[in-house]
Design a protein around this motif. Structure first.
Motif, PDB file in Angstrom:
ATOM      1  N   SER A  71       4.870   9.201  29.995  1.00 57.91           N
ATOM      2  CA  SER A  71       5.740   8.024  30.055  1.00 57.91           C
ATOM      3  C   SER A  71       5.746   7.220  28.764  1.00 57.91           C
ATOM      4  CB  SER A  71       5.314   7.120  31.215  1.00 57.91           C
ATOM      5  OG  SER A  71       3.973   6.679  31.053  1.00 57.91           O
ATOM      6  N   THR A  74       7.467   8.897  22.606  1.00 59.51           N
ATOM      7  CA  THR A  74       8.697   8.534  21.900  1.00 59.51           C
ATOM      8  C   THR A  74       9.157   9.711  21.049  1.00 59.51           C
ATOM      9  OG1 THR A  74       7.514   7.596  19.991  1.00 59.51           O
ATOM     10  CG2 THR A  74       8.056   6.104  21.812  1.00 59.51           C
ATOM     11  N   THR A  76      12.186  10.656  18.048  1.00 58.68           N
ATOM     12  CA  THR A  76      13.322  10.316  17.198  1.00 58.68           C
ATOM     13  C   THR A  76      13.806  11.572  16.492  1.00 58.68           C
ATOM     14  OG1 THR A  76      11.910   9.744  15.301  1.00 58.68           O
ATOM     15  CG2 THR A  76      12.505   7.966  16.809  1.00 58.68           C
ATOM     16  N   SER A  81      16.614   7.163  18.127  1.00 54.26           N
ATOM     17  CA  SER A  81      15.719   7.283  19.271  1.00 54.26           C
ATOM     18  C   SER A  81      16.380   8.142  20.344  1.00 54.26           C
ATOM     19  CB  SER A  81      15.390   5.902  19.843  1.00 54.26           C
ATOM     20  OG  SER A  81      14.675   5.124  18.895  1.00 54.26           O
ATOM     21  N   THR A  83      16.325  10.000  24.317  1.00 50.16           N
ATOM     22  CA  THR A  83      15.942   9.737  25.701  1.00 50.16           C
ATOM     23  C   THR A  83      15.718  11.051  26.430  1.00 50.16           C
ATOM     24  OG1 THR A  83      17.248   7.693  25.728  1.00 50.16           O
ATOM     25  CG2 THR A  83      16.596   8.630  27.865  1.00 50.16           C
ATOM     26  N   GLU A  84      14.498  11.239  26.957  1.00 47.03           N
ATOM     27  CA  GLU A  84      14.189  12.491  27.652  1.00 47.03           C
ATOM     28  C   GLU A  84      15.077  12.661  28.876  1.00 47.03           C
ATOM     29  OE1 GLU A  84      10.122  13.632  28.294  1.00 47.03           O
ATOM     30  OE2 GLU A  84       9.413  12.339  26.664  1.00 47.03           O
ATOM     31  N   THR A  86      18.179  13.211  28.767  1.00 50.96           N
ATOM     32  CA  THR A  86      19.561  12.881  28.402  1.00 50.96           C
ATOM     33  C   THR A  86      19.996  13.620  27.151  1.00 50.96           C
ATOM     34  OG1 THR A  86      19.388  10.673  29.390  1.00 50.96           O
ATOM     35  CG2 THR A  86      21.160  11.027  27.801  1.00 50.96           C
ATOM     36  N   ASN A  87      19.213  13.473  26.077  1.00 51.03           N
ATOM     37  CA  ASN A  87      19.562  14.171  24.837  1.00 51.03           C
ATOM     38  C   ASN A  87      18.353  14.841  24.189  1.00 51.03           C
ATOM     39  OD1 ASN A  87      18.293  11.841  23.944  1.00 51.03           O
ATOM     40  ND2 ASN A  87      20.172  10.933  23.120  1.00 51.03           N
TER      41      ASN A  87
END
Length: 212
Positions: A71, A74, A76, A81, A83-84, A86-87
């Protein structure tokens, strides 16, 4: 950090007393280092570790072992930045579903002309240019978080124990080729234990690390 403890190694060997503790501890440490070196894996757990990778335009990358779920992690990519889910996607390892050894940073190119839109900064980076992926930027993927395996796999632990025992008896005998265990059994020190060699074959990967 050693993957096995001094107590575990002494129990495995049937050694009592503290006379050889320094030699045993060195064997445990060396065996742990060798296991990670020979497999390319990161078994020992560490927190807040940053690794930088050069993607060279690839969508899928082999990385250092990290927990599948973290959780506080991070990511980049190219300064943006991510998002796990999502991208960016961390993929379960074939050997352990609790660990990710691969990361996917964009959808695979399936022939769509607008594939570059998977990069969140595609417009600012002029990725719609035909020459956008002729070259890649070094160290463009940065991952920070926990590395290592939440729990050491049983076959890895056993292999490291047997390798540490081999290293210990090798040092104890002065690398003469043979030695005796506390039970009086003669051991051939001419090669690494078969369990260790099998573990290396089963777990070996090559990361795309650029810099620590």
């Amino acid at each position: 950090m050693p993957l096995i403890t001094l107590t575990e190694l002494k129990t495995h060997l049937g050694v009592t007393g503290t006379v050889d503790d320094l030699r045993l501890a060195a064997a445990a440490s060396n065996a742990s280092y060798m296991a990670e070196r020979d497999t390319g894996r990161t078994f020992a757990v560490s927190s807040n570790v940053t690794h930088r990778y050069s993607t060279d335009g690839n969508a899928l990358l082999t990385i250092h072992d990290r927990p599948y779920s973290d959780s506080g992690r991070t990511v980049t990519w190219r300064g943006a930045s991510m998002t796990e889910g999502t991208n960016v996607w961390f993929l379960p390892d074939r050997r352990s579903q609790d660990v990710a050894a691969h990361v996917q940073i964009r959808q695979f190119d399936t022939g769509r002309r607008d594939w570059y839109k998977s990069d969140p900064q595609w417009f600012d980076k002029n990725l719609d240019s035909p020459r956008a992926y002729v070259s890649g930027t070094p160290n463009d993927l940065v991952i920070t978080g926990v590395v290592g395996h939440p729990s050491l796999p049983p076959d890895v632990r056993q292999a490291v124990l047997e390798l540490a025992a081999y290293l210990y008896w090798s040092a104890k005998s002065g690398a003469s080729g043979f030695t005796q265990s506390p039970q009086g059994d003669e051991a051939d020190l001419g090669d690494y234990p078969e369990s260790y060699k099998a573990m290396v074959r089963n777990w070996r990967i090559r990361t795309a690390v650029a810099a620590p």
